[in-house]
Design a protein around this motif. Structure first.
Motif, PDB file in Angstrom:
ATOM      1  N   THR A  44      68.669  -8.372  57.001  1.00  0.00           N
ATOM      2  CA  THR A  44      68.116  -9.583  57.614  1.00  0.00           C
ATOM      3  C   THR A  44      68.828  -9.912  58.913  1.00  0.00           C
ATOM      4  O   THR A  44      69.959  -9.473  59.157  1.00  0.00           O
ATOM      5  CB  THR A  44      68.260 -10.808  56.679  1.00  0.00           C
ATOM      6  N   THR A  45      68.152 -10.713  59.730  1.00  0.00           N
ATOM      7  CA  THR A  45      68.781 -11.357  60.877  1.00  0.00           C
ATOM      8  C   THR A  45      68.451 -12.845  60.791  1.00  0.00           C
ATOM      9  O   THR A  45      67.396 -13.220  60.271  1.00  0.00           O
ATOM     10  CB  THR A  45      68.273 -10.790  62.221  1.00  0.00           C
ATOM     11  N   VAL A  46      69.366 -13.675  61.281  1.00  0.00           N
ATOM     12  CA  VAL A  46      69.202 -15.120  61.195  1.00  0.00           C
ATOM     13  C   VAL A  46      69.218 -15.703  62.601  1.00  0.00           C
ATOM     14  O   VAL A  46      70.077 -15.374  63.420  1.00  0.00           O
ATOM     15  CB  VAL A  46      70.322 -15.745  60.336  1.00  0.00           C
ATOM     16  N   ASP A  47      68.253 -16.590  62.863  1.00  0.00           N
ATOM     17  CA  ASP A  47      68.176 -17.315  64.120  1.00  0.00           C
ATOM     18  C   ASP A  47      67.864 -18.772  63.784  1.00  0.00           C
ATOM     19  O   ASP A  47      66.708 -19.116  63.518  1.00  0.00           O
ATOM     20  CB  ASP A  47      67.092 -16.717  65.013  1.00  0.00           C
ATOM     21  N   GLY A  48      68.900 -19.603  63.733  1.00  0.00           N
ATOM     22  CA  GLY A  48      68.705 -21.006  63.370  1.00  0.00           C
ATOM     23  C   GLY A  48      68.261 -21.130  61.929  1.00  0.00           C
ATOM     24  O   GLY A  48      68.904 -20.603  61.018  1.00  0.00           O
ATOM     25  N   ASP A  49      67.124 -21.791  61.711  1.00  0.00           N
ATOM     26  CA  ASP A  49      66.618 -21.984  60.346  1.00  0.00           C
ATOM     27  C   ASP A  49      65.661 -20.872  59.915  1.00  0.00           C
ATOM     28  O   ASP A  49      65.048 -20.959  58.856  1.00  0.00           O
ATOM     29  CB  ASP A  49      65.949 -23.351  60.200  1.00  0.00           C
ATOM     30  N   THR A  50      65.544 -19.819  60.726  1.00  0.00           N
ATOM     31  CA  THR A  50      64.643 -18.713  60.401  1.00  0.00           C
ATOM     32  C   THR A  50      65.428 -17.439  60.104  1.00  0.00           C
ATOM     33  O   THR A  50      66.245 -17.002  60.911  1.00  0.00           O
ATOM     34  CB  THR A  50      63.639 -18.457  61.541  1.00  0.00           C
ATOM     35  N   THR A  51      65.168 -16.887  58.944  1.00  0.00           N
ATOM     36  CA  THR A  51      65.736 -15.600  58.546  1.00  0.00           C
ATOM     37  C   THR A  51      64.614 -14.582  58.617  1.00  0.00           C
ATOM     38  O   THR A  51      63.548 -14.794  58.041  1.00  0.00           O
ATOM     39  CB  THR A  51      66.282 -15.663  57.106  1.00  0.00           C
ATOM     40  N   THR A  52      64.838 -13.502  59.332  1.00  0.00           N
ATOM     41  CA  THR A  52      63.847 -12.440  59.405  1.00  0.00           C
ATOM     42  C   THR A  52      64.311 -11.290  58.534  1.00  0.00           C
ATOM     43  O   THR A  52      65.395 -10.745  58.729  1.00  0.00           O
ATOM     44  CB  THR A  52      63.613 -11.976  60.849  1.00  0.00           C
ATOM     45  N   LEU A  53      63.496 -10.979  57.550  1.00  0.00           N
ATOM     46  CA  LEU A  53      63.776  -9.907  56.609  1.00  0.00           C
ATOM     47  C   LEU A  53      63.108  -8.642  57.133  1.00  0.00           C
ATOM     48  O   LEU A  53      61.940  -8.669  57.519  1.00  0.00           O
ATOM     49  CB  LEU A  53      63.197 -10.319  55.252  1.00  0.00           C
ATOM     50  N   HIS A  54      63.851  -7.556  57.166  1.00  0.00           N
ATOM     51  CA  HIS A  54      63.344  -6.268  57.650  1.00  0.00           C
ATOM     52  C   HIS A  54      63.185  -5.359  56.436  1.00  0.00           C
ATOM     53  O   HIS A  54      64.160  -5.015  55.767  1.00  0.00           O
ATOM     54  CB  HIS A  54      64.319  -5.655  58.650  1.00  0.00           C
ATOM     55  N   TRP A  55      61.928  -4.980  56.152  1.00  0.00           N
ATOM     56  CA  TRP A  55      61.688  -4.181  54.951  1.00  0.00           C
ATOM     57  C   TRP A  55      60.447  -3.328  55.127  1.00  0.00           C
ATOM     58  O   TRP A  55      59.405  -3.804  55.567  1.00  0.00           O
ATOM     59  CB  TRP A  55      61.537  -5.109  53.739  1.00  0.00           C
TER      60      TRP A  55
END
Length: 145
Positions: A44-55
């Motif tokens: 994952t990467t986190v930017d503020g209140d958004t977590t982007t899951l890479h799958w």
């Protein structure tokens, strides 16, 4: 245009025989439910209140809307769609309640009635009904070890 023929929300519950802090750690992790029936740590990467899951070659941005540790957490996501900017969004609310048998986990995913495309709403709703059964069972298996 909304899709009035589709139910707006899915509600599922499961009791997990594990400490509430352990259950909280899982359900408060953005995107833990994105898997093939086995809980694991995602890239994952986190930017503020958004977590982007890479799958599986796709990115799934999941916004954390609210947390009340260790009782409830709410997320917004593209309901199984990846990072398409026009993807319909649903809200996922998890609540935890300590019971005599463990921790009662309730999940409510809502927002399906707001989809512009009725066929997509019906398909996504059906997939997610089955998905929540699978994901909650995976959570129970992982946490009761």
């Amino acid at each position: 245009m909304s899709t009035s023929t589709v139910q707006d929300s899915i509600r599922r519950q499961i009791t997990i025989d594990a400490p509430v802090d352990l259950v909280w750690r899982l359900v408060s992790t953005p995107g833990w439910w994105i898997n093939d029936g086995e809980v694991f740590e995602h890239d994952t990467t986190v930017d503020g209140d958004t977590t982007t899951l890479h799958w599986k070659g796709a990115d799934y941005p999941i916004r954390t809307l609210a947390t009340d540790e260790p009782r409830s957490v709410a997320f917004q996501w593209g309901s199984g769609r990846s990072d398409e900017t026009d993807a319909p969004r649903t809200r996922i609310d998890f609540t935890l309640e300590q019971t005599g048998d463990g921790v009662l986990v309730t999940v409510v995913e809502s927002g399906f009635a707001a989809y512009a495309d009725a066929a997509e709403a019906t398909r996504t709703y059906g997939e997610n009904v089955a998905g929540w059964e699978q994901e909650l069972a995976a959570a129970k298996t992982a946490l009761e070890r």
